[in-house]
Scaffold this active site. Sequence first.
Site, PDB file in Angstrom:
ATOM      1  N   LYS A  38     112.439 137.200  10.716  1.00  0.00           N
ATOM      2  CA  LYS A  38     110.985 137.217  10.524  1.00  0.00           C
ATOM      3  C   LYS A  38     110.575 136.208   9.455  1.00  0.00           C
ATOM      4  O   LYS A  38     109.563 135.511   9.607  1.00  0.00           O
ATOM      5  CB  LYS A  38     110.516 138.626  10.158  1.00  0.00           C
ATOM      6  N   LYS A  82     113.919 135.904  24.760  1.00  0.00           N
ATOM      7  CA  LYS A  82     113.546 137.320  24.746  1.00  0.00           C
ATOM      8  C   LYS A  82     112.021 137.458  24.724  1.00  0.00           C
ATOM      9  O   LYS A  82     111.358 136.785  23.930  1.00  0.00           O
ATOM     10  CB  LYS A  82     114.132 137.983  23.484  1.00  0.00           C
ATOM     11  N   LYS A  89     106.110 139.749  21.390  1.00  0.00           N
ATOM     12  CA  LYS A  89     104.750 139.439  20.942  1.00  0.00           C
ATOM     13  C   LYS A  89     104.755 138.230  20.026  1.00  0.00           C
ATOM     14  O   LYS A  89     103.883 137.379  20.079  1.00  0.00           O
ATOM     15  CB  LYS A  89     104.165 140.630  20.166  1.00  0.00           C
TER      16      LYS A  89
HETATM   17  P1  ADP Z   1     108.026 142.578  19.912  1.00  0.00           P
HETATM   18  O1  ADP Z   1     109.336 141.840  19.848  1.00  0.00           O
HETATM   19  O2  ADP Z   1     107.208 142.154  21.054  1.00  0.00           O
HETATM   20  O3  ADP Z   1     107.287 142.538  18.603  1.00  0.00           O
HETATM   21  P2  ADP Z   1     108.671 145.222  19.131  1.00  0.00           P
HETATM   22  O4  ADP Z   1     109.628 144.670  18.116  1.00  0.00           O
HETATM   23  O5  ADP Z   1     107.402 145.842  18.646  1.00  0.00           O
HETATM   24  O6  ADP Z   1     108.376 144.071  20.177  1.00  0.00           O
HETATM   25  O7  ADP Z   1     109.469 146.247  20.030  1.00  0.00           O
HETATM   26  C1  ADP Z   1     109.026 147.516  20.472  1.00  0.00           C
HETATM   27  C2  ADP Z   1     110.136 148.123  21.313  1.00  0.00           C
HETATM   28  O8  ADP Z   1     110.320 147.365  22.522  1.00  0.00           O
HETATM   29  C3  ADP Z   1     111.499 148.126  20.623  1.00  0.00           C
HETATM   30  O9  ADP Z   1     112.210 149.293  20.960  1.00  0.00           O
HETATM   31  C4  ADP Z   1     112.172 146.905  21.182  1.00  0.00           C
HETATM   32  O10 ADP Z   1     113.568 146.979  21.125  1.00  0.00           O
HETATM   33  C5  ADP Z   1     111.643 146.875  22.598  1.00  0.00           C
HETATM   34  N1  ADP Z   1     111.574 145.495  23.084  1.00  0.00           N
HETATM   35  C6  ADP Z   1     110.781 144.513  22.622  1.00  0.00           C
HETATM   36  N2  ADP Z   1     110.965 143.363  23.307  1.00  0.00           N
HETATM   37  C7  ADP Z   1     111.921 143.625  24.228  1.00  0.00           C
HETATM   38  C8  ADP Z   1     112.551 142.843  25.263  1.00  0.00           C
HETATM   39  N3  ADP Z   1     112.223 141.567  25.479  1.00  0.00           N
HETATM   40  N4  ADP Z   1     113.485 143.430  26.023  1.00  0.00           N
HETATM   41  C9  ADP Z   1     113.805 144.728  25.826  1.00  0.00           C
HETATM   42  N5  ADP Z   1     113.245 145.525  24.886  1.00  0.00           N
HETATM   43  C10 ADP Z   1     112.316 144.990  24.080  1.00  0.00           C
END
Ligand code: ADP
Length: 336
Positions: free
Chosen positions: A122, A200, A203
């Site tokens: 981050k 991956k 957001k």
């Molecule tokens: P982002 O990466 O979009 O900010 P978050 O970190 O808020 O997403 O993740 C929320 C949940 O969704 C977590 O349990 C995370 O492991 C899962 N998650 C986020 N992106 C993915 C992805 N590309 N594939 C699988 N799981 C994901």
Amino acid sequence: MTDAQSKPNPGPRRILSGVQPSGKLHLGNYFGAIKQHIALQEEGQCFYFIADYHALTTTQDAKALSERTRDVALDYLALGLDPKKAAYFRQSDVPEVTELAWILGTVTPMGLLERAVSYKEKVEKGIEASVGLFTYPVLMAADILIYRSHLVPVGKDQVQHLEMTRDIAEKFNRVYGNVFPIPKERLDKESKVPGVDGQKMSKSYGNTIEIFAEGKPLQKTLMAIVTDSTKVEDPKDPDKCNVFALYSLFATPEEKEALAARYRAGGMGYGDAKKLLLEKINGYFGPAREKRKELAAHPDDVEDVLRDGAKRARAEAQATMALVREAVGMKASSVG
Ligand code: ADP
Ligand code: TRP
């Protein structure tokens, strides 16, 4: 059941997870986390929350935070979260969790947090290296431990946070006696959904397909999925294609095989595969979209769900805090 060691936790298996309200939820969130959160409602006592304290590490705009929090609540309820089965609440409606985070912080070695990959990533991405961002995993440990959870369904990127939670819980139990069960993660098989650029989906990478996008904006997003430059007539490798990977999330094994055969045969452009993906997304999320619109028209009902969830969660959190306070040598809180 090997999910918990858990002497201290009475009653049925506790399942807990949280999602940050840091932007519109996307297919990665759905297939990596939300889908299993909803399925698990049938299998244990569930606590699911909107991690708004955590979101403050990246969203420092009051209006955005409250709108995103409401959006996540609507999304979950529309996607099938049943408030009769799971306690669904805002993290900040259970402020005891910040008290536990402080106490856990005092048994957490600096070195443990310094090894956190997600903190480093981050900061590399330009997020301010605040104390809150650094101690993020301690608050997450508090989230999990305050409900004496056994099982934490998350995506792969959260596994290190779960390892840290276990280290912190073990240390606390060693120092003060057995208060916390040792929780385990549960990974869904779709633990890494690719984004439109093949990285991956996240957001923070701006490469998402939103769960509740529809019509033109959804079409536009799908058209932007990166593919290689193989000509329409040439055979294509489905296993190297982002469109195919996304289609596979929705398709039956037979449908998947049928599309793979068309890829290998040649004569099909990526545009056709994108159309099939669009149909799948529309079919799959169509009913949830309608439900979301209904829910959005009744914001008071959504607020009631969150308030009721918080009441149930808070009772549990207070019971744990009574044990924690006693274990460390403090009196039970006499306020509130
Ligand atoms: P982002 O990466 O979009 O900010 P978050 O970190 O808020 O997403 O993740 C929320 C949940 O969704 C977590 O349990 C995370 O492991 C899962 N998650 C986020 N992106 C993915 C992805 N590309 N594939 C699988 N799981 C994901
Ligand atoms: N860190 C998690 C994420 O970004 C969100 C979260 C906060 C969480 N507290 C939690 C997930 C406790 C599971 C359990 O996805």
